[in-house]
Write a protein that holds these residues in place. Structure first.
Motif, PDB file in Angstrom:
ATOM      1  N   UNK A 200       0.600  -1.125   0.112  1.00 22.11           N
ATOM      2  CA  UNK A 200      -0.051   0.097  -0.061  1.00 22.11           C
ATOM      3  C   UNK A 200       0.834   1.268   0.006  1.00 22.11           C
ATOM      4  N   UNK A 201       0.132   2.354   0.382  1.00 23.12           N
ATOM      5  CA  UNK A 201       0.830   3.553   0.291  1.00 23.12           C
ATOM      6  C   UNK A 201       1.092   3.825   1.897  1.00 23.12           C
ATOM      7  N   UNK A 202       2.217   4.331   2.137  1.00 21.98           N
ATOM      8  CA  UNK A 202       2.686   4.706   3.404  1.00 21.98           C
ATOM      9  C   UNK A 202       3.525   5.806   3.253  1.00 21.98           C
ATOM     10  N   UNK A 203       3.706   6.764   4.421  1.00 22.58           N
ATOM     11  CA  UNK A 203       4.569   7.886   4.477  1.00 22.58           C
ATOM     12  C   UNK A 203       5.824   7.416   4.979  1.00 22.58           C
ATOM     13  N   UNK A 204       6.876   8.098   4.783  1.00 22.53           N
ATOM     14  CA  UNK A 204       8.241   7.796   5.197  1.00 22.53           C
ATOM     15  C   UNK A 204       8.297   7.781   6.694  1.00 22.53           C
ATOM     16  N   UNK A 205       9.051   6.755   7.240  1.00 26.30           N
ATOM     17  CA  UNK A 205       8.919   6.432   8.640  1.00 26.30           C
ATOM     18  C   UNK A 205       7.965   5.622   9.073  1.00 26.30           C
ATOM     19  N   UNK A 206       6.964   5.273   8.141  1.00 21.84           N
ATOM     20  CA  UNK A 206       5.943   4.354   8.591  1.00 21.84           C
ATOM     21  C   UNK A 206       6.241   2.894   8.572  1.00 21.84           C
ATOM     22  N   UNK A 207       5.122   1.935   8.715  1.00 25.26           N
ATOM     23  CA  UNK A 207       5.294   0.584   8.668  1.00 25.26           C
ATOM     24  C   UNK A 207       4.277  -0.253   7.791  1.00 25.26           C
ATOM     25  N   UNK A 208       4.762  -1.442   7.461  1.00 25.69           N
ATOM     26  CA  UNK A 208       3.884  -1.947   6.648  1.00 25.69           C
ATOM     27  C   UNK A 208       4.113  -3.382   6.746  1.00 25.69           C
ATOM     28  N   UNK A 209       3.321  -4.425   6.968  1.00 25.78           N
ATOM     29  CA  UNK A 209       3.490  -5.875   7.056  1.00 25.78           C
ATOM     30  C   UNK A 209       2.888  -6.592   5.847  1.00 25.78           C
ATOM     31  N   UNK A 210       3.822  -7.162   5.109  1.00 22.80           N
ATOM     32  CA  UNK A 210       3.426  -8.368   3.984  1.00 22.80           C
ATOM     33  C   UNK A 210       3.260  -9.348   4.451  1.00 22.80           C
ATOM     34  N   UNK A 211       2.441 -10.004   3.853  1.00 21.56           N
ATOM     35  CA  UNK A 211       2.028 -11.770   3.742  1.00 21.56           C
ATOM     36  C   UNK A 211       2.262 -12.329   2.487  1.00 21.56           C
ATOM     37  N   UNK A 212       2.633 -13.381   2.536  1.00 20.89           N
ATOM     38  CA  UNK A 212       2.844 -14.315   1.340  1.00 20.89           C
ATOM     39  C   UNK A 212       2.185 -15.789   1.699  1.00 20.89           C
ATOM     40  N   UNK A 213       0.909 -16.106   1.088  1.00 19.52           N
ATOM     41  CA  UNK A 213       0.404 -17.182   1.408  1.00 19.52           C
ATOM     42  C   UNK A 213       0.351 -18.287   0.450  1.00 19.52           C
TER      43      UNK A 213
END
Length: 115
Positions: free
Chosen positions: A10-23
């Motif tokens: 997705x879209x996130x600002x610098x310094x932010x976090x994301x969690x990716x998943x792969x099933x």
């Protein structure tokens, strides 16, 4: 035929976090390693992180200390926790699973870091 489905981009600002998943669509046997790669526009695909069947992890220098790869064998899923995201982390993130006989790739999930 095994399918790998990524999610969490997705879209996130610098310094932010994301969690990716792969099933994975089914149980995969004889896994040697699971990993995440990324490809930015106009650039070659590069390794981000891998985790072996024994749990040994490896990270690109550019993400060390910010990204964490993990797996849940019971769920046939591999994760990539991404913290302190930077503009240069923008790319399509692609999941990979290597077995002794095969090499599986997902379609990728877009990660955009922008202010």
């Amino acid at each position: 035929q095994v399918q790998l489905v990524e999610s969490g981009g997705g879209l996130v600002q610098p310094g932010g976090s994301l969690r990716l998943s792969c099933a994975a669509s089914r149980v995969i046997f004889s896994i040697v390693s699971r990993g995440w790669y990324r490809q930015a526009p106009g650039k070659q695909r590069e390794l981000v992180a891998t985790i072996t069947s024994g749990g040994v992890t490896n990270y690109a220098d550019s993400v060390k200390g910010r990204f964490t790869i993990s797996r849940d064998n019971a769920k046939n899923t591999v994760y990539l926790q991404m913290n302190s995201l930077k503009l240069e982390d923008t790319a399509v993130y692609i999941c990979n699973i290597q077995t002794r006989a095969s090499n599986y790739w997902g379609q990728g999930t877009q990660v955009t870091v922008s202010s």
